[in-house]
Structure formats: C-alpha cells, structure tokens
Design an enzyme around this catalytic site. Structure first.
Site, PDB file in Angstrom:
ATOM      1  N   SER A 194     -16.887  60.127  81.437  1.00 32.88           N
ATOM      2  CA  SER A 194     -18.040  60.943  81.041  1.00 32.88           C
ATOM      3  C   SER A 194     -18.950  60.177  80.062  1.00 32.88           C
ATOM      4  CB  SER A 194     -17.538  62.222  80.373  1.00 32.88           C
ATOM      5  OG  SER A 194     -16.804  61.884  79.218  1.00 32.88           O
ATOM      6  N   CYS A 204     -18.829  60.879  90.776  1.00 33.31           N
ATOM      7  CA  CYS A 204     -20.001  60.599  89.932  1.00 33.31           C
ATOM      8  C   CYS A 204     -21.261  60.412  90.758  1.00 33.31           C
ATOM      9  CB  CYS A 204     -19.743  59.362  89.099  1.00 33.31           C
ATOM     10  SG  CYS A 204     -19.273  57.965  90.119  1.00 33.31           S
ATOM     11  N   LYS A 259      -5.865  51.715  80.601  1.00 35.26           N
ATOM     12  CA  LYS A 259      -5.496  53.059  80.104  1.00 35.26           C
ATOM     13  C   LYS A 259      -5.951  54.050  81.182  1.00 35.26           C
ATOM     14  CE  LYS A 259      -6.395  56.633  78.264  1.00 35.26           C
ATOM     15  NZ  LYS A 259      -6.124  57.934  78.956  1.00 35.26           N
ATOM     16  N   GLU A 309     -23.948  68.063  84.996  1.00 40.16           N
ATOM     17  CA  GLU A 309     -23.011  67.549  85.993  1.00 40.16           C
ATOM     18  C   GLU A 309     -21.849  68.531  86.111  1.00 40.16           C
ATOM     19  OE1 GLU A 309     -20.480  64.200  84.964  1.00 40.16           O
ATOM     20  OE2 GLU A 309     -20.837  63.338  86.937  1.00 40.16           O
ATOM     21  N   GLU A 342     -19.639  53.078  82.940  1.00 39.19           N
ATOM     22  CA  GLU A 342     -20.087  53.769  84.155  1.00 39.19           C
ATOM     23  C   GLU A 342     -19.841  55.250  83.894  1.00 39.19           C
ATOM     24  OE1 GLU A 342     -21.529  52.253  86.505  1.00 39.19           O
ATOM     25  OE2 GLU A 342     -20.893  50.189  86.165  1.00 39.19           O
ATOM     26  N   CYS A 343     -20.910  56.031  83.836  1.00 46.16           N
ATOM     27  CA  CYS A 343     -20.736  57.422  83.392  1.00 46.16           C
ATOM     28  C   CYS A 343     -21.152  58.427  84.467  1.00 46.16           C
ATOM     29  CB  CYS A 343     -21.473  57.618  82.075  1.00 46.16           C
ATOM     30  SG  CYS A 343     -20.895  56.498  80.769  1.00 46.16           S
ATOM     31  N   TYR A 372     -16.783  52.857  68.764  1.00 46.83           N
ATOM     32  CA  TYR A 372     -15.548  52.109  68.449  1.00 46.83           C
ATOM     33  C   TYR A 372     -15.863  50.619  68.311  1.00 46.83           C
ATOM     34  CZ  TYR A 372     -13.099  56.249  70.443  1.00 46.83           C
ATOM     35  OH  TYR A 372     -12.649  57.494  70.748  1.00 46.83           O
ATOM     36  N   TRP A 375      -9.869  60.243  86.397  1.00 43.98           N
ATOM     37  CA  TRP A 375      -8.845  60.745  87.325  1.00 43.98           C
ATOM     38  C   TRP A 375      -9.367  60.974  88.735  1.00 43.98           C
ATOM     39  CZ3 TRP A 375     -11.386  64.989  88.814  1.00 43.98           C
ATOM     40  CH2 TRP A 375     -12.197  65.638  87.882  1.00 43.98           C
ATOM     41  N   LYS A 419     -13.992  74.878  84.309  1.00 35.51           N
ATOM     42  CA  LYS A 419     -15.347  74.363  84.080  1.00 35.51           C
ATOM     43  C   LYS A 419     -16.228  74.635  85.314  1.00 35.51           C
ATOM     44  CE  LYS A 419     -17.626  69.948  83.624  1.00 35.51           C
ATOM     45  NZ  LYS A 419     -17.453  68.546  83.865  1.00 35.51           N
TER      46      LYS A 419
HETATM   47  P1  NAD Z   1     -13.454  61.402  80.531  1.00 33.82           P
HETATM   48  O1  NAD Z   1     -14.606  60.737  79.917  1.00 33.82           O
HETATM   49  O2  NAD Z   1     -12.964  62.665  79.953  1.00 33.82           O
HETATM   50  O3  NAD Z   1     -12.179  60.441  80.548  1.00 33.82           O
HETATM   51  C1  NAD Z   1     -12.265  59.126  81.024  1.00 33.82           C
HETATM   52  C2  NAD Z   1     -11.213  58.271  80.334  1.00 33.82           C
HETATM   53  O4  NAD Z   1     -11.524  58.232  78.934  1.00 33.82           O
HETATM   54  C3  NAD Z   1      -9.792  58.827  80.442  1.00 33.82           C
HETATM   55  O5  NAD Z   1      -8.899  57.756  80.608  1.00 33.82           O
HETATM   56  C4  NAD Z   1      -9.583  59.501  79.110  1.00 33.82           C
HETATM   57  O6  NAD Z   1      -8.226  59.574  78.711  1.00 33.82           O
HETATM   58  C5  NAD Z   1     -10.371  58.594  78.186  1.00 33.82           C
HETATM   59  N1  NAD Z   1     -10.782  59.272  76.945  1.00 33.82           N
HETATM   60  C6  NAD Z   1     -11.042  60.593  76.771  1.00 33.82           C
HETATM   61  N2  NAD Z   1     -11.363  60.845  75.477  1.00 33.82           N
HETATM   62  C7  NAD Z   1     -11.324  59.656  74.835  1.00 33.82           C
HETATM   63  C8  NAD Z   1     -11.563  59.257  73.493  1.00 33.82           C
HETATM   64  N3  NAD Z   1     -11.890  60.136  72.546  1.00 33.82           N
HETATM   65  N4  NAD Z   1     -11.447  57.940  73.189  1.00 33.82           N
HETATM   66  C9  NAD Z   1     -11.106  57.042  74.131  1.00 33.82           C
HETATM   67  N5  NAD Z   1     -10.834  57.361  75.409  1.00 33.82           N
HETATM   68  C10 NAD Z   1     -10.954  58.654  75.761  1.00 33.82           C
HETATM   69  O7  NAD Z   1     -13.845  61.552  82.073  1.00 33.82           O
HETATM   70  P2  NAD Z   1     -13.024  62.244  83.239  1.00 33.82           P
HETATM   71  O8  NAD Z   1     -13.047  63.716  82.995  1.00 33.82           O
HETATM   72  O9  NAD Z   1     -11.699  61.573  83.403  1.00 33.82           O
HETATM   73  O10 NAD Z   1     -13.918  61.845  84.517  1.00 33.82           O
HETATM   74  C11 NAD Z   1     -15.049  62.534  84.856  1.00 33.82           C
HETATM   75  C12 NAD Z   1     -16.303  61.793  84.425  1.00 33.82           C
HETATM   76  O11 NAD Z   1     -16.263  60.446  84.895  1.00 33.82           O
HETATM   77  C13 NAD Z   1     -17.547  62.379  85.039  1.00 33.82           C
HETATM   78  O12 NAD Z   1     -18.566  62.483  84.089  1.00 33.82           O
HETATM   79  C14 NAD Z   1     -17.937  61.373  86.116  1.00 33.82           C
HETATM   80  O13 NAD Z   1     -19.263  61.382  86.479  1.00 33.82           O
HETATM   81  C15 NAD Z   1     -17.495  60.098  85.519  1.00 33.82           C
HETATM   82  N6  NAD Z   1     -17.307  59.067  86.550  1.00 33.82           N
HETATM   83  C16 NAD Z   1     -18.229  58.063  86.646  1.00 33.82           C
HETATM   84  C17 NAD Z   1     -18.106  57.081  87.622  1.00 33.82           C
HETATM   85  C18 NAD Z   1     -19.108  55.966  87.737  1.00 33.82           C
HETATM   86  O14 NAD Z   1     -18.832  54.948  88.376  1.00 33.82           O
HETATM   87  N7  NAD Z   1     -20.280  56.065  87.148  1.00 33.82           N
HETATM   88  C19 NAD Z   1     -17.026  57.111  88.499  1.00 33.82           C
HETATM   89  C20 NAD Z   1     -16.101  58.142  88.377  1.00 33.82           C
HETATM   90  C21 NAD Z   1     -16.252  59.115  87.373  1.00 33.82           C
END
Ligand code: NAD
Length: 508
Positions: free
Chosen positions: A246, A303, A192, A401, A268-269, A256, A168, A353
């Site tokens: 994340s 990130c 998604k 983080e 990308e995390c 999966y 988001w 958080k």
């Molecule tokens: P998140 O991992 O909670 O969610 C990311 C996506 O995964 C969302 O679309 C969510 O609905 C989906 N998701 C959540 N649980 C799931 C599950 N059990 N199975 C399948 N899909 C699932 O992350 P967030 O809170 O939306 O974003 C923050 C994180 O994203 C931070 O850790 C940040 O560092 C990272 N981020 C990384 C980059 C990069 O390029 N490395 C860029 C932006 C954000």
C-alpha cells in the site's frame, strides 16, 4: 489449462503438504529467537493451517548479518555470471518440478483460485526468474566517449544486501519480481513476506539452496509488518528496500530510510486504474471480456485492476449489458475447485473493507447492477463480481482503491472528458483505452498519467516492459525489464588516466 488437476487431486496434495513454518536464514530453517509465532489461516475454511515464526528485530538482524557475510565472501556476488545464471535456471527447474505443491500451498494460504495459481502465478514466477537468469551473462557495461587521454568506464555493481517486502495478493510472483533481478545482479537478499502468506516464499528459499544458491544469499523472515518489516526498513546494514504494497506503508519505508542510513527505496504501490472506452471502440464483446477480466481477476485484489470503467454515453448501455453477461460467467467459490474463477477473500479484515466500500457505494447513491452481497460459506469469505452503475467522480468508490471485485461505471461525453476523469485520481499505475482510431489511441495513451497504458486490451505488458507507477502508485524505480536489473545495482565510474602529461590531465 492442460496442467490443471482435479479438485480431488488438489485436495490430496493439500493434505500431504509439508509446511515450511520457520524463518529461513543462512540456509537453515529456524524458529524466531523470541519463540513467538502467529497463525496462518486458510481463508476458504477459516481453519488454522500452521503457526509461523514471528520474526522480530533480532531475527532480522541475524538475517542481514548472514546476507552481508555471504555478500562480502563473494560466494554469489563474485560468482561468474554464467554460474549465477545456471544456479537460477536450476531454481526455475525445481519450481517447475514442485509446481503442484507450490500452487496448492499458495491457494490454501491466500484463497486464490487454484486455476490462477496453476496457470498464471506458477508459470509467471518461472518465466520471471528465467528471464532475469538469462540476462545475467548478457549485460555489458559502458566505455565513455572521453577522448584518447582517458578511459572512462561506467560499471554496474550489486548494491549489497537488498530487503524485499511484499504483499499477499501474488505471494510467489511478487517475490520473483524482486529476487529475480536482485539475485541476477549478484546481491544478497532478505525477504519479508506478507503475514497472511509466508509459506511459498519460505519454500522458494529452500529450493534456491537446493539449486546451488549459497547459504546466506536468499533469506526469508516471516513476521508482522510493524516488527519484522520495520526492522528491515530501519536496518543500517540494508542497502536497498524493494517494496510492493500500500501507499501508506510505502511512505513509511521512505521515513525509515531517512531516519537510518539513506538506503535506496523502490516502491510499487496502489492504483485506482481507469479503463477508457471511446465511442468508436470496436467489438464490444471483446471489450467487455477485457473489462471483466481486469477487475474480477484475483478477486480484484490486484494493483493494476481497472476498477473504474469510463465509457462514452453513446455505447454505455450496450457495453454495460455485455460486461454484466460476462461477469455472470465468473464463478465464485471454493478455491481448490479448478472451475472457479474467484476464490476466497484473503482475510476477514480485507473482506470487511470491501463490504464497507460496497455499503458506501449504495449509501452514496450508486446503483447496484450486479452482486453487492457478501457470501459467508463453509467458514470462507467470498464476494462475487459486483458492478455499480451511475457512479460519479466524487463518490468514495470512484476514488479509493477497494482491492476487491467491484467495478464503478462512469459515463462521459467526449475524449477530453474521458482523459480528465481518468487522471482525476491520486494514483497512476495502469490504464487501458479502447478505440479504433489510431491517432486517438496514441493521444489518449500519452495524456493519461500512468506507468502502463494498454490499447485495445487489458494487461501489464510482459517481462520485457517496466512496470510501476506515477503519482502515489510508485517511487524510485520499476519492476520487470532490464530497468529492474539496473535498479538493484550501484553505478560506478572508473576513470583511468592515459595521458603522457599527468599535469594536463589534472587541469582538465
Ligand atoms: P501492505 O502495505 O499492508 O503490506 C505490504 C507489506 O508491508 C507486507 O509484507 C506487510 O507486512 C508490510 N508492512 C505492513 N506494515 C508495515 C510497517 N509498518 N512497516 C514495515 N512493513 C510493513 O499491503 P497489502 O495489504 O499486503 O497489499 C495490498 C496493497 O499492495 C494494495 O494497495 C495494492 O495496490 C498494493 N500492490 C501493489 C502492486 C504494484 O506492483 N504496484 C502489486 C501488488 C499489490
């Protein structure tokens, strides 16, 4: 900057928005089959903006089926590259034409300051899609040096159906980073979006159809991660998942894949990125500007945020006072006021958080040099720039983080100590180093374990440079650059026998 409107004008656009609220599958908006919805909330006011279709496994299955049909029919996958390029460029033009609406939609759903939506997210989204569109008809495959008796070709082919699961914090831009190269390579895509921010991805898909990208090629299934996200991750008809989010959820996509069809996974995390400032750094005013920008931009929900400032003890006091002065200039408040630099925090969960980490920082003995108090105003949740001094490596705020506007300042006495501390993290996404010595700059840049290291500036490179992480920050590939294009392709070897004597050739 010149493209900014006034707050009144943005509010008028917000009142008139036509909100996309249902899934976009096979060129049509449609409710989730189970009829379920979830609320999307304006984080600046706490008000519900709309009810969004909560897609589940059967909706994901339909989207994947339609994406596969489009792929097999070749309406996009076998379209001439020049035509694909033209369609993507028409999409860029439509985004530009609708940029005010998209920027406001992004801001009201995410809490991001309209200033950033208008001057960063929208232009970057257009640039990303245009860059990959332009690459479509300029990439050549290979002929191998295999001698006169054979012709070896190495050709790229689109993967098939690509699932893109995004966060988001940059809702539109993260979609562009994924679909730009995926569509340019000829794939069909199912996106998604994060449940907090579904609408701009849906509107983008609608614009893609208008631009001439055929029905079924770009589909969007809003919904919860555990349902829609998981269904996409486990679907046997998906050839690849490109995920940003994340590390915790990234790991799930590997599982999966292992438990379904071994689909390719690119992750990308997260990050806990260091900004290393050595004692010979020049122009500490400019350094302070970069430090403040890197950690407070997008409310630190970034990130690549440099949330750890690792500074030589000789210059620490001077630099810290300059960083505090810069940070005080960062205005926090109502996102549709274009003079604000920080908007609202995206959700109560994320707000809690960040507040939890600020409390932990205080409890574990770090010193609050600025901020540290959450603000609840007009139903919105805000956190102004917060700086902790006297942070030590074992403190939680130095390790986790936070994903908020919180800077941890740590002091070192040598270059080696700075590098060790920079690498003392499970992440490895981005780092910055400031020094006036070119040898040190190179040495430190090579010694830091991160996907991107910037020297004498903060940044992520640009569309020409790969972006992704070492260690727990990433897996399997990179966003941006032509590397991104390649990762949405399979590599095929075609071996053609040219010899007069087929037996000789077979023995070889
Ligand atoms: P998140 O991992 O909670 O969610 C990311 C996506 O995964 C969302 O679309 C969510 O609905 C989906 N998701 C959540 N649980 C799931 C599950 N059990 N199975 C399948 N899909 C699932 O992350 P967030 O809170 O939306 O974003 C923050 C994180 O994203 C931070 O850790 C940040 O560092 C990272 N981020 C990384 C980059 C990069 O390029 N490395 C860029 C932006 C954000």
């Amino acid at each position: 900057m010149s493209d900014l409107l006034t707050q009144d004008e943005y509010e008028a656009i917000a009142r008139d928005l036509t909100l996309p609220t249902t899934a976009f599958v096979n060129g049509r908006f449609s409710a989730a089959k189970g009829g379920k919805t979830f609320e999307t909330v304006n984080p600046a006011t706490g008000a519900t903006i709309a009810e969004i279709a909560a897609c589940e496994a059967e909706d994901v299955d339909l989207a994947v089926t339609k994406a596969r049909e489009a792929f097999e029919q070749g309406v996009w996958s076998r379209m001439h590259p020049v035509e694909r390029k033209h369609a993507l460029i028409r999409l860029v033009k439509l985004i530009k034409r609708n940029r005010y609406e998209l920027a406001v939609m992004e801001s009201v759903e995410s809490g991001k300051p309209i200033h950033d939506c208008a001057t960063i997210d929208l232009p970057e989204t257009q640039h990303c899609l245009e860059w990959h569109a332009e690459a479509t008809d300029k990439l050549y495959d290979q002929v191998t040096p295999s001698g006169d008796d054979a012709l070896g070709l190495v050709v790229r082919e689109p993967m098939g159906v690509v699932g893109c699961v995004v966060p988001w914090n940059f809702p539109l831009m993260m979609v562009a980073w994924k679909i730009g190269p995926a569509l340019a390579a000829g794939n069909s895509v199912v996106v998604k979006p994060a449940e907090q921010t579904s609408m701009t991805a849906l509107r983008l898909a609608e614009l893609a159809l208008e631009a001439g990208i055929p029905a079924g090629v770009l589909n969007v299934v809003p919904g919860m991660g555990e349902t829609a996200g998981q269904a996409l991750g486990r679907h046997p008809g998906v050839d690849m998942i490109s995920f940003t989010g994340s590390t915790e959820v990234g790991r799930m996509f590997l599982k999966y894949s292992a438990e379904s069809n071994l689909k390719k996974i690119v992750l990308e995390c997260g990050g806990k990125n260091p900004c290393v400032v050595l004692d010979d750094a020049e122009n500490l005013d400019a350094v302070a500007e970069h430090v403040a920008y890197s950690v407070f931009w997008n409310m630190g929900q970034n990130c690549s945020s440099n949330s750890r400032l690792i500074v030589h003890k000789k210059i620490k006091d001077e630099l810290l006072s300059k960083v505090l002065a810069k940070a005080r200039d960062w205005r926090t408040g109502y996102p549709l006021d274009p003079s604000n630099n920080l908007g609202a925090i995206v959700s109560r969960e994320q707000f809690d958080k960040i507040v939890h980490y600020i409390d932990l920082g205080k409890k574990e003995g770090a010193l609050v040099a600025l901020g540290g108090e959450p603000i609840e105003n007009g139903g919105g949740l805000y956190i102004a720039p917060t700086v902790f001094d006297g942070v030590t490596p074992e403190m939680t705020i130095a390790r986790d983080e936070i994903f908020g506007p919180v800077l941890s300042v740590m002091t070192v006495g040598s270059v080696d100590e700075a590098v060790d501390l920079a690498n003392d993290t499970q992440y490895g996404l981005q780092a910055s180093v400031f020094t006036s010595n070119v040898k040190r700059a190179h040495r430190v840049a090579r010694a830091i374990q991160a996907g991107t290291v910037t020297v004498n500036c903060y940044g992520e490179g640009d569309m020409t440079t790969p972006f992704g992480g070492y260690k727990l920050s990433g897996f399997g590939g990179r966003d941006n650059s032509l590397m991104a294009h390649d990762q949405y392709c399979e590599t095929k070897t075609i071996w053609i026998d040219l010899s007069d004597d087929p037996v000789d050739q077979a023995v070889d």
